[in-house]
Design an enzyme around this catalytic site. Structure first.
Site, PDB file in Angstrom:
ATOM      1  N   HIS A  92       0.808  -1.225   0.000  1.00  0.00           N
ATOM      2  CA  HIS A  92       0.000   0.000   0.000  1.00  0.00           C
ATOM      3  C   HIS A  92       0.839   1.272   0.000  1.00  0.00           C
ATOM      4  O   HIS A  92       0.432   2.290  -0.550  1.00  0.00           O
ATOM      5  CB  HIS A  92      -0.960   0.005   1.198  1.00  0.00           C
ATOM      6  CG  HIS A  92      -0.294   0.132   2.527  1.00  0.00           C
ATOM      7  ND1 HIS A  92       0.385  -0.915   3.129  1.00  0.00           N
ATOM      8  CD2 HIS A  92      -0.176   1.174   3.395  1.00  0.00           C
ATOM      9  CE1 HIS A  92       0.866  -0.522   4.286  1.00  0.00           C
ATOM     10  NE2 HIS A  92       0.558   0.746   4.481  1.00  0.00           N
ATOM     11  N   ASP A  93       2.017   1.232   0.607  1.00  0.00           N
ATOM     12  CA  ASP A  93       2.863   2.430   0.709  1.00  0.00           C
ATOM     13  C   ASP A  93       4.083   2.386  -0.205  1.00  0.00           C
ATOM     14  O   ASP A  93       5.042   3.125   0.019  1.00  0.00           O
ATOM     15  CB  ASP A  93       3.324   2.629   2.154  1.00  0.00           C
ATOM     16  CG  ASP A  93       2.341   3.459   2.974  1.00  0.00           C
ATOM     17  OD1 ASP A  93       1.488   4.135   2.373  1.00  0.00           O
ATOM     18  OD2 ASP A  93       2.425   3.424   4.217  1.00  0.00           O
TER      19      ASP A  93
ATOM     20  N   ASP B  90      -4.374   0.502   8.350  1.00  0.00           N
ATOM     21  CA  ASP B  90      -3.201   1.380   8.290  1.00  0.00           C
ATOM     22  C   ASP B  90      -3.300   2.489   9.332  1.00  0.00           C
ATOM     23  O   ASP B  90      -2.305   2.855   9.978  1.00  0.00           O
ATOM     24  CB  ASP B  90      -3.097   1.970   6.881  1.00  0.00           C
ATOM     25  CG  ASP B  90      -1.819   2.761   6.666  1.00  0.00           C
ATOM     26  OD1 ASP B  90      -0.762   2.340   7.168  1.00  0.00           O
ATOM     27  OD2 ASP B  90      -1.873   3.793   5.981  1.00  0.00           O
TER      28      ASP B  90
ATOM     29  N   HIS C 213      -6.079   3.922  -0.289  1.00  0.00           N
ATOM     30  CA  HIS C 213      -6.031   3.651   1.159  1.00  0.00           C
ATOM     31  C   HIS C 213      -6.013   4.932   2.003  1.00  0.00           C
ATOM     32  O   HIS C 213      -5.992   4.853   3.234  1.00  0.00           O
ATOM     33  CB  HIS C 213      -4.846   2.747   1.510  1.00  0.00           C
ATOM     34  CG  HIS C 213      -3.501   3.399   1.434  1.00  0.00           C
ATOM     35  ND1 HIS C 213      -2.861   3.649   0.237  1.00  0.00           N
ATOM     36  CD2 HIS C 213      -2.673   3.856   2.401  1.00  0.00           C
ATOM     37  CE1 HIS C 213      -1.694   4.221   0.482  1.00  0.00           C
ATOM     38  NE2 HIS C 213      -1.553   4.360   1.792  1.00  0.00           N
ATOM     39  N   HIS C 214      -6.031   6.111   1.371  1.00  0.00           N
ATOM     40  CA  HIS C 214      -6.184   7.366   2.116  1.00  0.00           C
ATOM     41  C   HIS C 214      -7.489   8.089   1.756  1.00  0.00           C
ATOM     42  O   HIS C 214      -7.684   9.232   2.161  1.00  0.00           O
ATOM     43  CB  HIS C 214      -4.995   8.290   1.868  1.00  0.00           C
ATOM     44  CG  HIS C 214      -3.781   7.920   2.663  1.00  0.00           C
ATOM     45  ND1 HIS C 214      -3.702   8.088   4.033  1.00  0.00           N
ATOM     46  CD2 HIS C 214      -2.610   7.349   2.285  1.00  0.00           C
ATOM     47  CE1 HIS C 214      -2.525   7.658   4.456  1.00  0.00           C
ATOM     48  NE2 HIS C 214      -1.844   7.197   3.430  1.00  0.00           N
TER      49      HIS C 214
ATOM     50  N   LYS D 194       5.979   5.503  -1.458  1.00  0.00           N
ATOM     51  CA  LYS D 194       6.849   6.341  -0.630  1.00  0.00           C
ATOM     52  C   LYS D 194       8.308   6.298  -1.069  1.00  0.00           C
ATOM     53  O   LYS D 194       9.104   7.128  -0.638  1.00  0.00           O
ATOM     54  CB  LYS D 194       6.727   5.933   0.843  1.00  0.00           C
ATOM     55  CG  LYS D 194       5.421   6.402   1.469  1.00  0.00           C
ATOM     56  CD  LYS D 194       5.373   6.100   2.959  1.00  0.00           C
ATOM     57  CE  LYS D 194       4.085   6.640   3.590  1.00  0.00           C
ATOM     58  NZ  LYS D 194       4.003   6.334   5.031  1.00  0.00           N
TER      59      LYS D 194
ATOM     60  N   HIS E 116       2.282   9.903  -2.851  1.00  0.00           N
ATOM     61  CA  HIS E 116       2.730   8.513  -2.735  1.00  0.00           C
ATOM     62  C   HIS E 116       1.618   7.548  -3.143  1.00  0.00           C
ATOM     63  O   HIS E 116       1.894   6.414  -3.558  1.00  0.00           O
ATOM     64  CB  HIS E 116       3.221   8.199  -1.314  1.00  0.00           C
ATOM     65  CG  HIS E 116       2.154   7.864  -0.323  1.00  0.00           C
ATOM     66  ND1 HIS E 116       1.452   8.818   0.376  1.00  0.00           N
ATOM     67  CD2 HIS E 116       1.667   6.661   0.095  1.00  0.00           C
ATOM     68  CE1 HIS E 116       0.586   8.215   1.183  1.00  0.00           C
ATOM     69  NE2 HIS E 116       0.685   6.914   1.043  1.00  0.00           N
TER      70      HIS E 116
END
Length: 381
Positions: free
Chosen positions: A214-215, A298, A269-270, A218, A243
């Site tokens: 998911h990240d 998260d 996811h944000h 970054k 990201h």
């Protein structure tokens, strides 16, 4: 063979003194294949003959400036890392260039180690991009050329899937020492929630694996912003937000479901149930289930962990923030059904966090990428 030292690096600046300093600095760090150009036009002409691995360019130049050069280079090679050199007065435009695809920016006057560090980071990203492309091409080739022994071919493809997940997870872990344990716990939370929501074991496992990436975006965020201990400016937070789209770009376009699912998770996811999230401000059912589940997992794990901008919170405090809000977080941010699952099974979240607090990515590979029976045992109380 040192891959960094053999890389082809283009340096673009209309100031001969800056070009000379850049060349000398990078030669001292062992970079041997440097191509200095006094203007963007010369660099673009040379690009037709030389496959550069990284371009370092000044921002303010007569004719084609660094912003236009960035755009034209990415038309020729969309994955080419471009590092922008900028003065303090150009910072707003530099941030804008970053949003348009610049890999990093370095403020002048610069320190030699800053340039070398930024270049090494860009080359690592370049290698990762090539690895992913080679992986996709090789996997497609194997699918088309697979033999009658379907089981053997399926096993090879499964190993390749695990390998790309492992390498992408390592790329994220490289940016944050805590990320190895973080992504493992995210998978555990997501697996548990997916089962409660009625997903099959295979679906839940696939969703859990996809959530570990998911990240991944970054890797494209500058260290100076990602690890800043003070409050982020609005421009810096805008960079952090990218990201999600960077991760989606890295993972999208695959013919394999787990990577396609991972791209969706990276992008959403944000997002928040009430529409106040990013990057697209999706609301309610517009957010896919995978993104909604990963978002609450998260968020809980981030609250429990120490971050450059906050201390580690207890389970009780994290639970209170998610269920009652604290000014920055509100219950309205989460899908009602997923929030109800979190509230009802909060003790499971606490158990997973406590039991896997120091788990690294290697341990995660050994325990999670196993038979479904072992996974079920892993989550049993």
């Amino acid at each position: 063979m040192n891959l960094d030292k053999d890389a082809l690096i283009a340096l673009v600046d209309d100031d001969p003194a800056v070009l000379q300093v850049l060349t000398q600095v990078l030669q001292e760090f062992g970079f041997n294949h440097l191509f200095p150009f006094p203007c963007a036009n010369d660099a673009l002409k040379s690009f037709e003959c030389n496959k550069f691995d990284v371009v370092i360019t000044d921002f303010k130049m007569p004719g084609i400036d660094g912003f236009e050069l960035l755009q034209q280079l990415h038309k020729l090679d969309s994955s080419l890392p471009v590092i922008v050199l900028t003065g303090h007065a150009d910072m707003t435009r530099a941030v804008e260039s970053f949003k348009q695809g610049a890999f990093d920016f370095i403020v002048k006057p610069f320190q030699p180690f800053e340039v070398a560090k930024g270049l090494k980071k860009a080359l690592a990203a370049r290698r990762l991009s090539k690895l992913e492309q080679d992986y996709k091409e090789e996997l497609e080739k194997r699918v088309w050329e697979r033999t009658r022994d379907y089981r053997a071919s399926l096993e090879k493809m499964t190993k390749m899937n695990r390998e790309i997940i492992h390498r992408l997870g390592m790329a994220a872990e490289h940016r944050d020492d805590e990320t190895g344990a973080h992504i493992a716990r995210i998978a555990f939370y997501v697996y548990q929630m997916a089962l409660i929501l009625g997903q099959s074991d295979e679906q839940a496992r696939q969703l859990a694996l996809a959530s570990t990436m998911h990240d991944i975006g970054k890797i494209g965020i500058p260290d100076s912003i990602l690890f800043k201990t003070g409050k982020l400016s609005r421009e810096e937070f805008d960079v952090i937000k990218t990201h999600t789209t960077i991760g989606e770009k890295i993972l999208s376009g695959s013919s394999f479901e787990v990577l396609d699912l991972a791209a969706s998770i990276a992008a959403t996811h944000h997002e928040k149930w009430d529409g106040s999230g990013y990057p697209h401000g999706l609301r309610g059912e517009q957010i896919p289930l995978s993104g909604r589940i990963t978002m609450i997992a998260d968020h809980y794990d981030a609250l429990r962990n120490r971050r450059p901008y906050k201390p580690e919170f207890s389970h009780e405090k994290a639970f209170d923030i998610i269920t009652n809000g604290d000014g920055r977080t509100a219950p309205e941010h989460f899908a009602p059904e997923e929030l109800d699952i979190f509230t009802t099974h909060a003790d499971e979240f606490d158990r997973i966090f406590t039991e896997n607090k120091s788990m690294n990515h290697q341990t995660f590979q050994q325990t999670f990428l196993c038979s479904s029976e072992n996974v079920e045992y892993l989550f049993s109380s």
